[in-house]
Motif scaffolding. Structure first.
Motif, short mmCIF file in Angstrom:
data_model
loop_
_atom_site.label_atom_id
_atom_site.label_comp_id
_atom_site.label_asym_id
_atom_site.label_seq_id
_atom_site.Cartn_x
_atom_site.Cartn_y
_atom_site.Cartn_z
N ASP A 145 0.89 -1.30 0.11
CA ASP A 145 -0.06 0.10 0.11
C ASP A 145 0.61 1.30 0.09
OD1 ASP A 145 -2.29 -1.60 -0.06
OD2 ASP A 145 -2.47 -1.52 2.03
N LYS A 146 2.08 1.22 0.05
CA LYS A 146 2.92 2.42 0.15
C LYS A 146 3.68 2.28 -1.33
CE LYS A 146 2.79 4.31 4.29
NZ LYS A 146 2.33 5.52 4.54
N ILE A 147 3.81 3.49 -1.74
CA ILE A 147 4.24 3.63 -3.25
C ILE A 147 5.48 4.53 -3.15
CG2 ILE A 147 4.02 4.12 -5.61
CD1 ILE A 147 2.18 1.82 -4.49
N PHE A 148 6.78 4.00 -3.57
CA PHE A 148 7.78 4.83 -3.97
C PHE A 148 8.06 4.91 -5.08
CE2 PHE A 148 12.45 5.38 -4.83
CZ PHE A 148 12.76 6.47 -4.11
N PHE A 149 7.97 6.41 -5.68
CA PHE A 149 7.92 6.66 -7.34
C PHE A 149 9.40 6.70 -7.68
CE2 PHE A 149 3.30 8.00 -6.74
CZ PHE A 149 2.90 7.46 -7.55
N THR A 150 9.70 6.18 -8.96
CA THR A 150 11.09 6.08 -9.63
C THR A 150 10.69 6.90 -11.06
OG1 THR A 150 11.05 4.20 -10.49
CG2 THR A 150 11.81 4.42 -8.31
N ASN A 151 11.92 6.89 -11.80
CA ASN A 151 11.55 7.45 -13.08
C ASN A 151 11.57 6.25 -14.21
OD1 ASN A 151 12.31 9.95 -12.39
ND2 ASN A 151 14.65 9.73 -12.41
N GLY A 152 11.55 5.07 -13.76
CA GLY A 152 11.41 3.90 -14.82
C GLY A 152 11.59 2.77 -14.06
N GLY A 153 11.61 1.60 -14.70
CA GLY A 153 11.88 0.16 -14.06
C GLY A 153 12.99 -0.15 -13.50
N ALA A 154 14.10 0.28 -14.29
CA ALA A 154 15.46 -0.13 -13.94
C ALA A 154 15.70 0.47 -12.36
CB ALA A 154 16.68 0.43 -14.78
N ASP A 155 15.47 1.88 -12.16
CA ASP A 155 15.76 2.49 -11.00
C ASP A 155 14.85 1.77 -9.90
OD1 ASP A 155 13.79 4.04 -12.25
OD2 ASP A 155 14.87 5.93 -11.73
N ALA A 156 13.62 1.52 -10.44
CA ALA A 156 12.69 0.76 -9.41
C ALA A 156 13.28 -0.40 -8.71
CB ALA A 156 11.17 0.23 -10.23
N VAL A 157 13.92 -1.26 -9.73
CA VAL A 157 14.74 -2.08 -9.23
C VAL A 157 15.78 -2.03 -8.32
CG1 VAL A 157 16.02 -4.43 -10.13
CG2 VAL A 157 13.89 -4.05 -11.19
N GLU A 158 16.35 -1.12 -8.70
CA GLU A 158 17.55 -0.46 -7.89
C GLU A 158 17.17 -0.30 -6.39
OE1 GLU A 158 20.62 0.15 -8.67
OE2 GLU A 158 20.78 -0.37 -10.77
N HIS A 159 16.18 0.29 -6.25
CA HIS A 159 15.45 0.76 -5.12
C HIS A 159 14.84 -0.35 -4.41
CE1 HIS A 159 16.55 5.22 -4.67
NE2 HIS A 159 16.53 4.98 -6.16
N ALA A 160 14.21 -1.22 -4.93
CA ALA A 160 13.65 -2.35 -4.28
C ALA A 160 14.78 -3.23 -3.68
CB ALA A 160 12.87 -3.38 -5.11
N LEU A 161 15.73 -3.36 -4.31
CA LEU A 161 17.01 -4.36 -3.84
C LEU A 161 17.50 -3.49 -2.58
CD1 LEU A 161 18.24 -5.95 -6.83
CD2 LEU A 161 16.51 -6.85 -5.50
#
Length: 451
Positions: free
Chosen positions: A110-126
């Protein structure tokens, strides 16, 4: 919109591109980019007036097609009202986009951290997973793609990783299930699932369970070949993660937002990860946007402890306004249900019929508007149509196939030995049949290389 030929303008666009644009994943002097004049719905066209049916959805992101008027209007309205604002503030478009996404994610993400695209979403998830667990290692699958930034490309399991892989990223790769090219000598989906889970747990045991922060998987691997996980596999990975205190990350950058005929591919398998990445279809790629959906437990880790990460354009108002409009359009127009119905009633039967007709088709797999044909030289031996990571002359059969598709007005998505059928999720039945007819013709070219 009717394409209006303008060869002179096209030549100018092409000349400027060749003089100044540095293209990704390419040897710059060996490419010949098509100059695109416009796009609408499921089609785009060049400056000669030739129109193409886009069976690649851009890079599998135009889930509602090009130039949807409601999304274009939403971007225009947001630009007139507030073009941008820093991420530390509460902004209506950002808040509403997060709310709409959280309503659709599985479980308590339910919490959303926004990024600029998919690659940096993966970076932040890890990064979140490592900070949450205090552990260094990440496990990811071969036959996967997670992005081109440093950590994302290291967890990627295809050849695009090799040039950037120094072996120091704390990443361990393992084999995920894929019965057609099984690494486990399995003869059924049940065997493949059981043996893949055993292999994963053994890998964890030998790496040291207390050193593993996360397992990251594409829910349905996209670029690598749309390999549907067998029943029970993702649930089994969930159990393994729970057993060892490992964060389970699902990458839905390509599979999310209607592509599989569900809002998220995780819905097909009734599994809830701890973190889930998204991008692409969240706003049909109209303005760059990605993000991480975060579970309550991991969000709590950073309730009073600052999260050490961020981006200048996190939750950019224009991108979020596009996401709000896109999600609302998908809900109002029944795009997700439409993709599921056409996938089951039109695409799958047609592709299976093509497989009967063409010896170059080794396997058909997929769901919704997310399909792949595995192309082979020999059905019995399953010899790939071209060698793994083929380039130059060795890649001729796939190049000839793609050229035939384009000549007949179909823009394909090809990768190694596969062609993907990934049109916009709101493609019409008539457009689908047009594209499948062109695919039929192109497969005849691939057949010429079979044995």
């Amino acid at each position: 919109m009717t394409p209006q030929p303008s060869p002179q303008a096209g030549a100018a666009v092409k000349a400027a591109d060749r003089a100044h644009v540095f293209h990704s994943w390419s040897a710059q002097e060996l490419i010949d980019p098509l100059a695109v004049a416009g796009a609408e719905g499921s089609y785009f066209w060049d400056y000669e007036g030739k129109r193409y049916l886009d069976f690649s959805s851009g890079l599998v992101y135009t889930n509602i097609g090009y130039q949807h008027p409601k999304v274009v209007a939403a971007i225009q309205e947001q630009a007139a009202r507030m073009t941008t604002f820093a991420p530390a503030f509460a902004v209506e478009a950002r808040s509403e986009a997060a709310r709409l996404i959280a309503e659709r994610t599985p479980g308590d993400l339910d919490k959303i951290f926004f990024t600029n695209g998919g690659a940096d979403a993966v970076e932040h998830a890890l990064r979140m997973a490592r900070l949450h667990t205090g552990r260094p290692k990440v496990l990811s699958a071969y036959r996967s793609y997670h992005g081109g930034t440093q950590q994302a490309v290291n967890v990627t399991g295809d050849p695009r990783r090799w040039a950037s892989d120094s072996g120091t990223a704390g990443v361990v790769h393992f084999w995920a299930p894929f019965l057609y090219r099984s690494r486990f000598y399995a003869e059924s989906e049940e065997q493949e699932c059981a043996r893949a889970l055993e292999h994963l747990e053994t890998t964890i045991a030998f790496e040291g369970p207390g050193t593993v922060a996360a397992i990251v998987l594409e829910t349905i691997p996209g670029t690598a070949g749309i390999m549907m996980p067998p029943a029970g596999y993702l649930a089994g990975v969930r159990e393994i993660c729970d057993k060892y205190g490992i964060v389970f990350v699902l990458d839905e950058v390509m599979a999310g937002f209607g592509r599989t005929g569900t809002w998220f591919a995780a819905d097909l398998y009734d599994v809830v990860p701890d973190l889930m990445t998204f991008a692409k279809g969240v706003n049909s790629g109209y303005v760059p946007l990605g993000g991480v959906a975060i579970s309550a437990e991991i969000a709590a880790t950073f309730a009073e402890r600052p999260y050490p990460g961020g981006l200048t354009y996190s939750g950019h108002p224009l991108a979020c306004a596009a996401a709000v409009a896109t999600i609302n359009v998908m809900a109002e127009e029944g795009v997700v249900e439409h993709a599921a119905r056409l996938g089951a009633e039109v695409v799958e039967p047609a592709l299976r019929e093509l497989a009967e007709l063409h010896p170059s088709v080794g396997e058909v797999r997929g769901t919704g508007m997310f399909w792949a044909l595995e192309l082979v030289r020999n059905r019995e031996t399953r010899e790939p149509l071209v060698p793994y990571n083929a380039t130059g002359q060795a890649a001729t059969p796939m190049s000839a196939f793609a050229a035939s598709a384009k000549a007949h007005g179909l823009w394909p998505f090809v990768n190694m030995n596969r062609t993907h059928v990934v049109p916009p999720c709101n493609v019409s039945e008539a457009e689908l049949k047009e594209g499948l007819a062109a695919l039929d013709t192109a497969l005849s070219v691939a057949d010429e290389y079979t044995q």
